[in-house]
Design a protein around this motif. Structure first.
Motif, PDB file in Angstrom:
ATOM      1  N   UNK A 399       0.674  -1.253   0.013  1.00  0.00           N
ATOM      2  CA  UNK A 399       0.005  -0.001   0.122  1.00  0.00           C
ATOM      3  C   UNK A 399       0.647   1.352   0.082  1.00  0.00           C
ATOM      4  N   UNK A 400       1.885   1.312   0.751  1.00  0.00           N
ATOM      5  CA  UNK A 400       2.700   2.374   0.941  1.00  0.00           C
ATOM      6  C   UNK A 400       3.322   2.614  -0.337  1.00  0.00           C
ATOM      7  N   UNK A 401       3.821   1.239  -0.991  1.00  0.00           N
ATOM      8  CA  UNK A 401       4.820   1.843  -2.043  1.00  0.00           C
ATOM      9  C   UNK A 401       3.932   2.216  -3.226  1.00  0.00           C
ATOM     10  N   UNK A 403       1.239   4.201  -3.084  1.00  0.00           N
ATOM     11  CA  UNK A 403       0.948   5.517  -2.827  1.00  0.00           C
ATOM     12  C   UNK A 403       1.924   6.584  -2.421  1.00  0.00           C
ATOM     13  N   UNK A 404       3.463   6.005  -2.426  1.00  0.00           N
ATOM     14  CA  UNK A 404       4.366   6.892  -2.047  1.00  0.00           C
ATOM     15  C   UNK A 404       4.616   7.830  -3.380  1.00  0.00           C
ATOM     16  N   UNK A 405       4.076   7.261  -4.706  1.00  0.00           N
ATOM     17  CA  UNK A 405       4.143   8.015  -5.737  1.00  0.00           C
ATOM     18  C   UNK A 405       5.523   8.754  -6.112  1.00  0.00           C
ATOM     19  N   UNK A 406       6.608   7.676  -5.995  1.00  0.00           N
ATOM     20  CA  UNK A 406       7.937   7.848  -6.323  1.00  0.00           C
ATOM     21  C   UNK A 406       8.034   8.115  -7.839  1.00  0.00           C
TER      22      UNK A 406
ATOM     23  N   UNK B 315       1.748   9.076   2.793  1.00  0.00           N
ATOM     24  CA  UNK B 315       2.607   8.163   1.633  1.00  0.00           C
ATOM     25  C   UNK B 315       3.177   9.158   0.800  1.00  0.00           C
ATOM     26  N   UNK B 316       2.704  10.141   0.540  1.00  0.00           N
ATOM     27  CA  UNK B 316       3.210  11.362  -0.506  1.00  0.00           C
ATOM     28  C   UNK B 316       4.312  11.817   0.097  1.00  0.00           C
ATOM     29  N   UNK B 318       6.382  10.781   2.104  1.00  0.00           N
ATOM     30  CA  UNK B 318       7.632   9.910   2.376  1.00  0.00           C
ATOM     31  C   UNK B 318       8.778  10.040   1.215  1.00  0.00           C
ATOM     32  N   UNK B 319       8.015  10.599   0.033  1.00  0.00           N
ATOM     33  CA  UNK B 319       9.115  10.830  -1.125  1.00  0.00           C
ATOM     34  C   UNK B 319       8.932  12.275  -1.609  1.00  0.00           C
ATOM     35  N   UNK B 321       6.279  13.442  -2.751  1.00  0.00           N
ATOM     36  CA  UNK B 321       5.472  13.603  -4.304  1.00  0.00           C
ATOM     37  C   UNK B 321       4.535  14.567  -3.737  1.00  0.00           C
ATOM     38  N   UNK B 326      -4.447  15.455  -2.648  1.00  0.00           N
ATOM     39  CA  UNK B 326      -4.936  14.711  -1.770  1.00  0.00           C
ATOM     40  C   UNK B 326      -5.231  15.662  -0.647  1.00  0.00           C
ATOM     41  N   UNK B 397       7.274   2.156   4.561  1.00  0.00           N
ATOM     42  CA  UNK B 397       7.250   0.871   4.611  1.00  0.00           C
ATOM     43  C   UNK B 397       7.936   0.368   5.923  1.00  0.00           C
TER      44      UNK B 397
END
Lengths: 407, 407
Positions: A399-401, A403-406, B315-316, B318-319, B321, B326, B397
């Motif tokens: 889920x995190x992967x 939605x982190x939108x890398x 989540x966004x 985190x990187x 993004x 949102x 993660x």
């Protein structure tokens, strides 16, 4: 309902007679194979009922749909057009104009009035609709409308992050009346304001009065789509629409038929809601959080929702870790009334907590219960006889992967 | 405050004169090097103020602490004992008895009355306290109490999933009065009902009246510990305690001293709150969500909290993004009043959204702003002049990995 034995039938929104549909690729999504515009058409003017997102930053098509349903056209609704890829949300006045223009284009292509056309959008927030693509798509779709398999193409065209189309339909006979109710939905869990929106479309050939339809749809949505939670977000575009031919003199069906319709409506909505849930991003485990012994149904729902939305509890569901301390903590934070000495927490039928302390279940029992792909967490608040439930799911690294939108 | 120039001083809870402390290993944690019992003692009877969790399923020591503070002992409070490893939560009547027994053991070891002793616990929920370990720990701790470095051992002994101890202290002189305020805290982010609890302990040598202390502590906690969120859980054991010698005739300090104390209290609480935040499980990025233009401070806090608790937004972060759609969706769901046409969203000073549409910032600008380890997301609701803030963090993660409890 069990005595009625409804038969499952194919094709979702075109399962009932009087509906044609299709899905085409018009260039909103970059992949040339990806369908991105769906068109549904009714052979005669229909009544429509709708339930929309409560998000106050709702998208242009939601505002448009609400207005249309408040002032239905004299000859009934005739078409629904849906694009996927761009949500037309956070797009200001231009977004409103684009939605109205979309309805006009469908009306022109099919010889209808613009007010007979409903419009939905789903996809990325904050971008304007590519109107040249939309125009091309409507043109092409209006030439490929079809009963039966057309519904399958439409279910495909409304997808965004969904990994599979979601359709269901049933036919039932009761007291000499046979009718069909079908539907399709999209949504990888009400959870993606990037590729936003949960959308649901339902069609029936049972003639119904408009106001009664609206009451029934609201009830069924509350018991199904509003009972699932992946994260606790409500998107800007969530919409569920139901179409039915108008009944003569706005008459409600006979009691037995009305009851069969209610039950079938709940079944179709629940099928679609759980399909959304199970297609949720990174979802491995769907947990029905059943709360009993509450002072009121609202309290039961409050406790169930708090549990289902706790990131810590969701993490523990990922591996079946029997971390019932987190359940107690969530109940304590929910605002629902409870009696700690009468509170009971069960994983399936294993008692994790009762009489203020750890219950009789062993850790192994709880792990076993919590490792099922679908299981029920049962919480009795010990203060009343009201109950309520919510379907929740685990929180995973996937889920995190996703939605982190890398990027 | 800037003109006061407070000096940072070492040792946290023993920075102020009149306090001794220690931390020992008594066997609650399995590792023989891990300190798991802290004892703090005051040389004279003190006033105490406390802020406790609002979780209604609170632990035995929380109920005990609330009662003690409501009926303070005539000669003042003299000791605080804290164990880590077991939270003594969800333990029923036996848990209550164990807390009371702990206070009695400390009183016996130090020649005090049991009601002069405050008790806190932190750790796993649902287990009973190992009272033989507690007894041994209190015995040993009562022999190793020390000013200065004793505070460092105490800060170490209250840790559970924390990766480092959290302490801070300042000394200030104002209008001829010099005083010190120090503190320690534990918590890997208010977020772990498994190894539960955010705890904070503050000590000062400034004589203060009890009621005024309570008002000040409540205010400072609201502006600091209550402004951080990692997940939206509140544990069963959260507690912040402040000790101070009683002032003569219960007099409040002179205005300038009172004001200096307030500011220093906020600073100590904010230092500790951000230290908890930055030590949060899997946290890479701390984001101050600053909401302005709100109808009321409550509305501002509501919107800020909704944004900071959205799994998708987290989540966004985190990187980095720049998924501002949102943010709009979360504002729309928050219940706070806003005007979509006047709503402004800024990443640092980069405008992501204004006048109902995407703002002037490029994607690269937004990514750059959102990739800082500490940055401010600024949301103006466009309907009033009230404001509020919340410190949030990313969802990673690693957070999921830590909390899935694979075992």
């Amino acid at each position: 309902m069990s005595t009625l034995r409804p038969t499952e039938v194919p094709h979702g929104v075109t399962a009932a007679g009087g509906y044609r549909a299709t899905g085409v690729h018009c260039g909103i999504k970059s992949s040339p194979e990806a369908l991105d515009l769906a068109l549904m058409v009714t052979d005669r003017g229909c009544n429509a009922a709708g339930v929309f997102t409560v998000n106050r930053a709702c998208a242009a098509p939601v505002r448009y749909g609400r207005q249309r349903l408040q002032a239905p056209p004299a000859d009934g609704f005739r078409a629904i057009v849906v694009n996927s890829g761009v949500a037309n949300a956070a797009t200001g006045a231009r977004g409103e104009a684009d939605t109205a223009a979309t309805a006009r284009m469908v009306a022109d292509a099919l010889g209808l009035l613009p007010e007979q056309v409903l419009v939905c959008s789903t996809g990325v927030i904050g971008r304007f609709l590519p109107m040249d693509c939309i125009a091309r798509g409507i043109e092409e779709a209006s030439r490929s409308l079809e009963a039966g398999p057309g519904g399958d193409r439409a279910a495909n065209a409304i997808m965004t992050t969904d990994t599979r189309p979601k359709q269901t339909a049933y036919r039932v006979s009761v007291d000499g009346v046979t009718f069909t109710l079908g539907g399709m939905a999209k949504g990888a869990g009400m959870i993606e304001p990037n590729m936003a929106t949960m959308l649901g479309f339902l069609t029936t050939d049972l003639p119904l009065p408009a106001e009664w339809m609206q009451t029934q749809l609201r009830w069924a949505v509350d018991q199904s789509f509003n009972c699932i939670t992946i994260d606790h977000d409500t998107s800007t575009n969530d919409t569920v629409l139901l179409l039915a031919p108008p009944s003569e003199g706005d008459r409600t069906p006979a009691d037995s038929v009305a009851e069969a319709f209610q039950m079938l409506l709940l079944r179709v909505c629940t099928d679609l809601a759980l399909a959304i849930m199970e297609d949720g991003e990174g979802v491995h485990s769907v947990v029905k959080v059943m709360v009993t012994g509450a002072e009121s149904p609202a309290d039961a729902r409050l406790a169930a929702r708090r549990i289902a939305n706790s990131p810590l509890i969701k993490c523990s569901w990922n591996t079946g870790d029997p971390n019932w301390g987190r359940i107690i903590a969530a109940v304590g934070n929910s605002g629902a009334a409870f009696n700690i000495d009468k509170l009971v927490v069960r994983y399936g039928d294993q008692i994790a907590f009762e009489r203020g302390c750890a219950g009789s279940a062993t850790r192994a029992d709880l792990v076993k219960a919590g490792r099922q792909p679908r299981w029920t967490l049962h919480v009795d608040l010990g203060v009343g006889d009201a109950e309520g439930y919510i379907y929740g799911c685990d929180l995973s690294k996937e889920y995190v992967q996703i939605n982190i939108g890398e990027s």
